[in-house]
Design an enzyme around this catalytic site. Structure first.
Site, PDB file in Angstrom:
ATOM      1  N   GLY A  40     -14.175 -11.403 -26.372  1.00 24.43           N
ATOM      2  CA  GLY A  40     -14.111 -12.802 -26.755  1.00 24.43           C
ATOM      3  C   GLY A  40     -13.432 -12.898 -28.093  1.00 24.43           C
ATOM      4  O   GLY A  40     -13.809 -12.213 -29.031  1.00 24.43           O
ATOM      5  N   HIS A  41     -12.390 -13.686 -28.160  1.00 26.69           N
ATOM      6  CA  HIS A  41     -11.691 -13.886 -29.415  1.00 26.69           C
ATOM      7  C   HIS A  41     -11.837 -15.330 -29.831  1.00 26.69           C
ATOM      8  O   HIS A  41     -11.615 -16.231 -29.032  1.00 26.69           O
ATOM      9  CB  HIS A  41     -10.189 -13.590 -29.256  1.00 26.69           C
ATOM     10  CG  HIS A  41      -9.898 -12.138 -29.136  1.00 26.69           C
ATOM     11  ND1 HIS A  41      -8.720 -11.666 -28.646  1.00 26.69           N
ATOM     12  CD2 HIS A  41     -10.627 -11.057 -29.469  1.00 26.69           C
ATOM     13  CE1 HIS A  41      -8.734 -10.342 -28.672  1.00 26.69           C
ATOM     14  NE2 HIS A  41      -9.879  -9.948 -29.153  1.00 26.69           N
TER      15      HIS A  41
HETATM   16  P1  IMP Z   1     -19.960  -4.322 -20.926  1.00 27.58           P
HETATM   17  O1  IMP Z   1     -18.613  -4.151 -21.502  1.00 27.58           O
HETATM   18  O2  IMP Z   1     -20.298  -5.739 -20.573  1.00 27.58           O
HETATM   19  O3  IMP Z   1     -20.229  -3.371 -19.801  1.00 27.58           O
HETATM   20  O4  IMP Z   1     -21.025  -3.929 -22.057  1.00 27.58           O
HETATM   21  C1  IMP Z   1     -21.146  -2.616 -22.554  1.00 27.58           C
HETATM   22  C2  IMP Z   1     -21.407  -2.610 -24.045  1.00 27.58           C
HETATM   23  O5  IMP Z   1     -20.237  -3.044 -24.720  1.00 27.58           O
HETATM   24  C3  IMP Z   1     -22.520  -3.540 -24.514  1.00 27.58           C
HETATM   25  O6  IMP Z   1     -23.173  -2.953 -25.629  1.00 27.58           O
HETATM   26  C4  IMP Z   1     -21.784  -4.776 -24.950  1.00 27.58           C
HETATM   27  O7  IMP Z   1     -22.503  -5.515 -25.908  1.00 27.58           O
HETATM   28  C5  IMP Z   1     -20.552  -4.151 -25.555  1.00 27.58           C
HETATM   29  N1  IMP Z   1     -19.390  -5.039 -25.552  1.00 27.58           N
HETATM   30  C6  IMP Z   1     -18.584  -5.334 -24.517  1.00 27.58           C
HETATM   31  N2  IMP Z   1     -17.593  -6.159 -24.892  1.00 27.58           N
HETATM   32  C7  IMP Z   1     -17.765  -6.373 -26.200  1.00 27.58           C
HETATM   33  C8  IMP Z   1     -17.013  -7.118 -27.173  1.00 27.58           C
HETATM   34  O8  IMP Z   1     -15.987  -7.742 -26.896  1.00 27.58           O
HETATM   35  N3  IMP Z   1     -17.509  -7.087 -28.441  1.00 27.58           N
HETATM   36  C9  IMP Z   1     -18.614  -6.382 -28.770  1.00 27.58           C
HETATM   37  N4  IMP Z   1     -19.328  -5.680 -27.911  1.00 27.58           N
HETATM   38  C10 IMP Z   1     -18.908  -5.665 -26.635  1.00 27.58           C
HETATM   39 MG    MG Z   2     -15.574 -10.335 -29.732  1.00 24.29          MG
END
Ligand code: IMP
Ligand code: MG
Length: 439
Positions: A40-41
């Site tokens: 998310g940006h």
């Molecule tokens: P997933 O990518 O939804 O499978 O989540 C795996 C891990 O990556 C979790 O700890 C999420 O909170 C983290 N995560 C995934 N995308 C982001 C991001 O864009 N920013 C920060 N953490 C992320």
């Molecule tokens: Mg982000």
């Protein structure tokens, strides 16, 4: 020509959106190479706030082509919503291109993501619940549905019917959930396919054309180094490769085509989801950073865990990504602190280590060793030049650059485009080792 990769050096949310937005100004093409709507940006332009998950922020510039490359996973429903959001405010979406080989996130992926997390109970990863892991699982298992499969309606009907029936077995028997109606999913995705069709291309070929024309290409990473599937804090990682090497695989370009790699680091550290975080501040200062830095996830709204800057992780990110320089973001969030700590090493089982341990269990036992620096206790929000910064702030930045042995090229002091100090042009300035970030 300069082809540049921008990556996150921590656990994501380093403020890459703002930095890529800034660099997109001089880019002809922006390429997103991995991840999906877990990213998310938030970009602020003329006080207008844009929240994008899949579409590169470069779309806000009229000259920039934006490519969602092969290594990403595409959720058509959210992508179409983003397109709508942009069109509504008059942003042209004609320059968006989607790789036909990118994989598609399906409704069952989201259901399985959430159900699997629940089943993992205390072993949960803390995923965003957006179906990212299950989409990449299907890709590795070679049963995924790609954008190109969406484009062939007859094939799609067959593939989706089979896929939904297969996943229904898992949903019903493993997770005790109601099955999905195959026809409903098919109808929905045929509809999405028609809306996406004009954007679909052979992305690697399109990028190659840009390389041959010697255009400027910006490869935009999502998430961060420590969330990398191979090099992050496994199993508390995402299912793709946010590191710089992931750009070549995800975009379909050779490593020789890359000129620069820029790492984005927050002036402190945050993490969302589960997993070890040595410099985490659970008390007052952590809460202060969280409030002051508005540390809530763009995608899930979850509160981010906050802590001091971790130089061990920083040095690891420099190594794993081969960074040429750094962009330090959110320095202003530290403005009020009397003193600021920086982790320079860990104590692990009675030994002092300076290198990131690749074993997650060892990482979880690491106790940070801090160096304490003095704060500046004045606002930096309006500083336009390095010389406008209080000397303690410059000392802090110099300390980080020395610790990581990489120059700092950009300093960000707020969400808007203007709140930025360009120390040295990271794209056209001299290469690593020659960049002279003086403080
Ligand atoms: P997933 O990518 O939804 O499978 O989540 C795996 C891990 O990556 C979790 O700890 C999420 O909170 C983290 N995560 C995934 N995308 C982001 C991001 O864009 N920013 C920060 N953490 C992320
Ligand atoms: Mg982000």
């Amino acid at each position: 020509m300069a082809n540049v990769i921008v990556i996150g050096t921590q656990w994501g949310d380093e403020g890459k959106g703002k930095i890529t937005d800034l660099l997109s100004r001089s880019a002809d093409v922006v390429v997103r190479y991995q991840g999906g709507i877990n990213a998310g940006h938030t970009i602020v332009v003329n006080e207008q706030v844009f929240k994008l998950h899949l579409i590169p922020s470069g779309i806000l510039y009229p000259q920039t082509d934006c490519i969602i490359a092969s290594g990403t996973v595409v959720d058509p429903e959210i992508l179409l919503q983003e397109l709508e959001q942009l069109r509504k405010v008059g942003v042209s979406t004609d320059r968006l291109f989607i790789a036909e080989t990118a994989h598609v996130t399906m409704p069952y992926h989201r259901l399985i993501d959430k159900a699997a997390e629940e089943l993992r109970a205390e072993h949960k990863i803390g995923t965003t619940g957006r179906g990212i892991g299950p989409t990449y699982t299907d890709k590795s298992e070679r049963i995924g549905i790609r954008i190109i499969d969406l484009m062939d309606t007859d094939l799609l009907r067959k593939r989706l019917k089979w896929a939904v029936e297969q996943k229904n077995i898992i949903l019903e028997r493993l997770y005790n959930l109601p099955p999905l109606d195959p026809q409903e999913v098919i109808d929905k995705y045929i509809g999405y396919a028609e809306q996406l069709r004009p954007y679909v291309v052979d992305a690697s070929l399109k990028i190659d054309e840009a390389i041959r024309k010697r255009l400027n290409i910006l490869f935009e990473g999502a998430q961060g180094t420590l969330l990398d599937l191979d090099h992050g804090t496994y199993p508390y990682v995402t299912s793709s490769n946010p590191v710089a090497g992931g750009a070549c695989i995800g975009a379909g370009v050779g490593p020789t085509m890359i000129d620069r790699i820029i790492g984005v680091a927050k002036a402190y550290t945050t993490r969302v989801g589960e997993g070890p975080f040595p410099t985490e501040l659970k008390e007052e200062i952590g809460a202060h950073l969280g409030d002051r830095g508005a540390e809530f996830g763009t995608t899930t709204g979850r509160k981010r865990r906050c802590g001091w800057f971790d130089g061990v992780i920083g040095r690891y990110a420099v190594r794993i990504n081969g960074l040429d320089c750094l962009a330090i973001t959110k320095l202003d969030i530290l403005d009020e602190l009397e003193e600021i700590k920086v982790c320079t090493a860990y104590e692990l089982d009675g030994q002092i280590i300076r290198d990131f341990p690749s074993d997650a269990r060892a990482f979880a036992r690491c106790v940070p060793i801090y160096e304490t620096l003095s704060g500046w206790q004045q606002s930096t929000a309006d500083c336009k030049e390095l010389s406008d910064l209080p000397s303690a702030a410059r000392d802090y930045l110099k300390f980080l650059a020395d610790l990581m042995e990489v120059p700092i090229a950009i300093i960000s002091l707020g969400a808007s485009r203007g709140q930025t100090i360009i120390v040295e042009d990271p794209i056209h300035g001299p290469k690593r080792g020659l960049l002279s970030a003086t403080f």
